[in-house]
Structure formats: C-alpha cells, structure tokens
Write a protein that holds these residues in place. Structure first.
Motif, mmCIF file in Angstrom:
data_model
loop_
_atom_site.group_PDB
_atom_site.id
_atom_site.type_symbol
_atom_site.label_atom_id
_atom_site.label_comp_id
_atom_site.label_asym_id
_atom_site.label_seq_id
_atom_site.Cartn_x
_atom_site.Cartn_y
_atom_site.Cartn_z
ATOM 1 N N ASN A 61 47.497 51.300 -24.816
ATOM 2 C CA ASN A 61 46.418 52.216 -24.467
ATOM 3 C C ASN A 61 45.870 52.001 -23.064
ATOM 4 O O ASN A 61 44.659 51.965 -22.842
ATOM 5 N N GLU A 103 45.202 53.839 -20.124
ATOM 6 C CA GLU A 103 45.084 55.272 -19.919
ATOM 7 C C GLU A 103 45.699 55.745 -18.603
ATOM 8 O O GLU A 103 46.267 56.834 -18.535
ATOM 9 N N ASP A 133 51.307 55.634 -15.663
ATOM 10 C CA ASP A 133 52.130 56.830 -15.592
ATOM 11 C C ASP A 133 53.607 56.448 -15.594
ATOM 12 O O ASP A 133 53.973 55.270 -15.622
ATOM 13 N N HIS A 151 50.270 57.362 -21.457
ATOM 14 C CA HIS A 151 50.586 58.756 -21.142
ATOM 15 C C HIS A 151 51.879 58.816 -20.348
ATOM 16 O O HIS A 151 51.911 59.203 -19.176
ATOM 17 N N GLU A 197 56.247 59.810 -20.788
ATOM 18 C CA GLU A 197 57.181 60.592 -21.574
ATOM 19 C C GLU A 197 58.243 59.702 -22.204
ATOM 20 O O GLU A 197 58.672 58.705 -21.622
ATOM 21 N N SER A 208 53.587 57.417 -29.524
ATOM 22 C CA SER A 208 53.093 58.441 -28.616
ATOM 23 C C SER A 208 51.575 58.522 -28.645
ATOM 24 O O SER A 208 50.936 58.298 -29.677
ATOM 25 N N SER A 209 51.006 58.861 -27.503
ATOM 26 C CA SER A 209 49.562 59.055 -27.425
ATOM 27 C C SER A 209 49.147 60.424 -27.947
ATOM 28 O O SER A 209 47.982 60.645 -28.264
ATOM 29 N N LYS A 210 50.105 61.351 -28.053
ATOM 30 C CA LYS A 210 49.832 62.702 -28.551
ATOM 31 C C LYS A 210 50.871 63.030 -29.610
ATOM 32 O O LYS A 210 51.979 63.457 -29.304
ATOM 33 N N ASP A 247 55.295 65.444 -27.741
ATOM 34 C CA ASP A 247 56.279 65.009 -26.758
ATOM 35 C C ASP A 247 57.681 65.353 -27.267
ATOM 36 O O ASP A 247 58.224 64.690 -28.141
#
Length: 547
Positions: free
Chosen positions: A266, A268, A271, A294, A296, A318-320, A324
């Motif tokens: 986590n 944030e 990249d 965050h 890919e 995954s964060s979402k 993805d």
C-alpha cells in the motif's frame, strides 16, 4: 577558595588588583586576564597550568560537601565584587557558565565510558554472538536495543543486523529517509525488505483476507489523523514516495544485488517506472509480494520476467479489484519462460480470463500454490484436464474464493477429476463464494447449495484434502442485477452499508474495494488477445508453450 576560582576562571589576583590602572594604559588592559585562547596558543603556559589542574579540580569537587561558610556562592560573589566594571563582571559570569558546562559534559562522558566498560565486562556474549542475536530481532526491536547503551549501539550498527529489514506499520510512520538509512546500513548484507502499511496482524498462509489498506479496515486508528501525513514544521512527513526504493539501485545496485525477499504494501505513490527500476536492481530475488500498489499487472510481470529469473514466489493483490485487465497472453508466455522456478503464485483481484490462467498453470511445471481470490472472469474452465498433464499436476493449494464468474459445473468437474485420481498432491481447496457459484447458463443465477458438487464423496475418499465451500444461505445473498446496475451508475458495486451473512453466521460486507467490473460477461468471450493465436482446449490438447 577565591584563588581556586580565579585560576579556574582564568583570573589572577594581581590582574584584579591592577584593574584600576587599565583605563589609563592600553598595554596593561591587554594583560587583564589569562584567556583560554592564549593558553592554547602558548604551550608553555598550558604545561605550567596542567600539573596543578588535578589538585584544582579535586579542591573544587570537595566543595560539594563543604559547610555553608565555605560555599561556592560566597567565593564567587567576592570574585565578582573584585572585578573593576560591569562588563568584566558579565564576562566573568559567562566564563563560569562555560566552565561549568565543560565540567558537566566531562562528567557525563566519563559516566558513559564507565557504564560502557561495565556493560562490556558484565555482558556474557562475545561480539560476534551478540551481533548474531541482534540480527534475529525485528527492525523496531533492534532500534530500541541500539538506544540502550553505547555498547549495544556499536553492535547494532553491524550490517548483518540489517539483513532482514521489516518496516511494516499499521499507520504511516516511516518515510524515505528511514528506508534509505536502513538500506545503507545493510549494504550488501541486505536479504529481505518489507515496507509499507498493512491493515492488521499477519494472516494465516491460506487466508484470503484482503491486505489492501484503507482507513476502514485498519486495526488501530484511534490515535491517528490523516493530518499526520502532512509535512509539519521541523518534522518530515510519514509518506513513502515513488523514490523510496532508489537506495536499492544506488552504488551500482550493491544493496539490491543479493536481496532475496521484497514485500511492498500500500505505497500509494509507487508507479510502474519506480517499481521496474527497483526490480531491475534485484536479480537474485526469490520472493516478491505486492499489495495495493497502483501498478499494472502486465508491466509488473514484464519487469519480473526481465529482471528476476530466480523468482520462486509471487503474491500480487490489485488495489482495484476486477479493474486491471492489462495482462496479455504474450506477457504470460514470457513470464513462464523467464521464471521457470516459480512454485507459488497469487494473483488476487485481477481480470483474468481462463485461457490466460491456463497458460500460466500449464507453463509453470513446479507450481504448488495458486491463489486467484476475488479475480474477475474466471469460470473454472482452466481446470479441465489440468491434473493429467505436465502442468498443474503438482498443485497442493488451490484458492478460488469469491471469484464472481466461477461456475458450479466446472467445480463439479474438477472434484470429479480429483475422485478419479488426478491432483494427487492436492491438500487444500477453497471454492467459497459470498454470493454463490454461477450456474451453467447464466451467471446471474447463483447456486448456494449445490447438489452436483461431490463434496461428501471427496471428504470420504480424500480425507487428506481440506475443502472450504462456504456459501450464504439462499435468500440472504446480494442481488446480482442490483449490483451491476449500481456499477453502471456509480462505478461502485454496492454501498458499504449492505451486508449479508453466511451459513456460519459470519458477517459479509460488500464495498468498493471488493467490487467487480461492470462487464456483464465473464471476459472469456473474446477468447484471445489481438494478433495472438489461442488453441482450442480439448482432451488431447497440445501444449504450444516453448518451454
């Protein structure tokens, strides 16, 4: 006493007596007192004063037990009164403060030396064993030990003590400077680095609890304010940025060259480019865990394929969840070919069609642990004939918890294959789903108490397998159409207030972090990536991977 103070403060009695003549003669005013700079520049004066310094200090220290009539206060007042002017009195007071400060620092320094010498004599372990013990401590305990005494601090500075750095916290407490300091202390001895925010205590090995951090699922946030993340005057921010891993690639990558384990939670601001640069400095990496970043999936697997050929374990959450879908089939093939030693793989919360999963499972011949929890698009078709070939037959753990499109019929076929003798090494299977399994014809139609899945037969004939099949009781589940409609309107699967209970009366919460994409289909309808040939699956399937 007056003479002792005069010598200690650099004032001679003859100088005090002739102070009245200083106003008329500039030459005599320059010789008023013996300053410290003149003594340091004149070695003869220093040598002359040194023999009596010990006696002088002894006399002064004995005054601590003297009666009031011989107190330092009275002598110092008389010395001040003998000074010719106000400026001289102020200068004398400044000298007294300076001398007392020097004496106090000398006393403290001597006390520390004595204590350190005493600790060294009393400590039962030799230095090498002490360093070995310190290397077994977690990072926070090591820092506490280093602050206790100078001896422990010296031992704690050894690079071996920082071979396994663990800077995980429940709330933000660590910044880039702390990470850089720890990595530089470790140097080439660095073997493990764990960094970031974790939502709670370490879960069990087969737990499917999400490790993605939010303020809701934090364990202890009662004394934490998000304002603490902002930079304050005189205090650095407790925020890890994309450059927090730069020390791994510094000094020609010395720190990361022997790194075996890298766990990131986590962060944030991390990249794709920053993570790729960090992985490029870790050619010896065996264990990679990425949660809530965050980045890919496709970019990460490409970086791993190019930089980490020895990788044995990959855990990527995954964060979402379900959003993805960047993974492409060529990336899967490259990953399989370049990392042949992988034995444990967890890809949680990604959009993974069955044919891409099949490329991974059939390609990694040593794979024993697989976790695709909360992944979107998985129907279970990748399980067909998986245990009879060269790929997938060594599986010991298979976790498919809360996979939205997982079909009841595919699970039934898989367990039937288990009963016929496939998957002989399987010991743990999790097909639990908070919203039931999807039916064959329409995934909106959910199954909660399947009659075609041979759970009882498996438990009787394969008692060595632990099968988890937890589903909510029929009628307490969340309406799938309602969930999809809300996705179209707000891109959130379900308001966090909605909840349901499983058959064992455990509370289930649906929130944006555990939602899926708004696609109606499973994602397997495409069948292939653009420009990439996918062969049809059949009982006599031909493995096309060049391994």
């Amino acid at each position: 006493m007056d003479d002792a103070l005069s010598v200690l403060l650099g004032v001679s009695t003859s100088t005090s007596a002739s102070a009245s003549a200083s106003s008329s003669s500039s030459t005599t005013s320059m010789a008023k007192r013996l300053c410290s700079s003149s003594t340091s520049q004149n070695p003869n004066i220093t040598a002359k004063l040194n023999p009596s310094m010990d006696n002088l200090l002894e006399t002064l220290l004995n005054l601590a037990d003297s009666p009031p009539s011989l107190s330092i206060d009275v002598s110092f007042e008389r010395l001040l009164d003998s000074a010719p002017g106000d400026e001289d009195q102020s200068h004398l007071i400044d000298r007294a403060i300076k001398v007392s400060s020097l004496l106090l620092e000398s006393a403290k320094r001597s006390a520390r030396k004595r204590a350190s010498h005493h600790n060294f004599l009393a400590w039962p372990l030799p230095p090498d064993l002490t360093i070995k013990v310190f290397s077994m401590l977690d990072t926070q305990s090591l820092c506490h030990a280093a602050a206790t005494c100078s001896m422990f601090n010296k031992f704690a500075m050894d690079p071996l003590c920082y071979a396994n750095i663990d800077l995980r916290t429940v709330v933000p407490k660590v910044n880039n400077a702390v990470v850089s300091t720890m990595i530089h202390r470790a140097g080439k001895s660095l073997q493990s680095l764990k960094l970031g925010i974790v939502p709670g205590p370490t879960a069990s090995p087969w737990s499917c609890q999400s490790l993605v951090y939010t303020i809701r699922n934090s364990v202890d946030v009662s004394s934490f304010s998000w304002n603490d993340k902002k930079t304050r005057q005189g205090k650095e921010s407790f925020i890890l940025t994309r450059s927090c891993l730069n020390p791994l690639s510094g000094e020609s990558g010395a720190a990361g060259s022997l790194l075996r384990r890298l766990h990131l939670y986590n962060i944030e601001r991390m990249d794709n480019a920053s993570l790729s640069m960090a992985l490029s400095a870790c050619p010896s990496l065996l264990d990679l865990e990425i949660v809530g970043l965050h980045v890919e999936l496709r970019q990460t697997l490409m970086s791993v394929s190019m930089s980490c050929p020895l990788l044995e374990r990959l855990f990527f959450e995954s964060s979402k969840t379900g959003r993805d879908d960047s993974l492409k089939s060529p990336t899967c093939v490259d990953f399989v070919n370049n990392c042949p030693n992988l034995t444990s793989m967890a890809l949680r919360g990604f959009k993974l069609p069955d044919y891409k999963i099949r490329i991974l499972l059939k390609g990694f011949r040593k794979l024993k642990y697989v976790d695709f929890s909360t992944s979107y698009s998985i129907t279970g078709a990748f399980l067909r004939n998986l245990g009879s070939g060269t790929g997938g037959n060594l599986l010991e753990v298979l976790i498919l918890r809360d996979c939205m499109h997982l079909k009841e019929v595919e699970v039934a076929r898989f367990l039937t294959a288990v009963l016929t003798g496939d998957f002989k090494f399987l010991r743990h299977l999790d097909i639990s789903n908070r919203e039931g399994l999807a039916s064959e014809g329409d995934w909106y139609d959910r199954c909660f108490n399947s009659r075609i899945i041979p759970l009882k037969e498996v438990s009787e004939e394969r008692p060595d397998i632990c099968v988890l099949a937890e589903f909510p009781s029929e009628g307490s589940f969340i309406d799938i159409e309602q969930m999809v409609d809300s996705e179209f309107n707000s891109e959130i699967s379900l308001p966090s207030q909605l909840s349901s209970r499983t058959s064992d009366d455990s509370l289930l919460m649906s929130c944006s972090e555990s939602s899926y994409n708004s696609d109606h289909g499973s994602g397997n309808e495409e069948g292939q990536d653009s420009g990439y040939v996918i062969f049809e699956e059949s009982s006599d399937e031909v493995d096309f991977l060049a391994i």
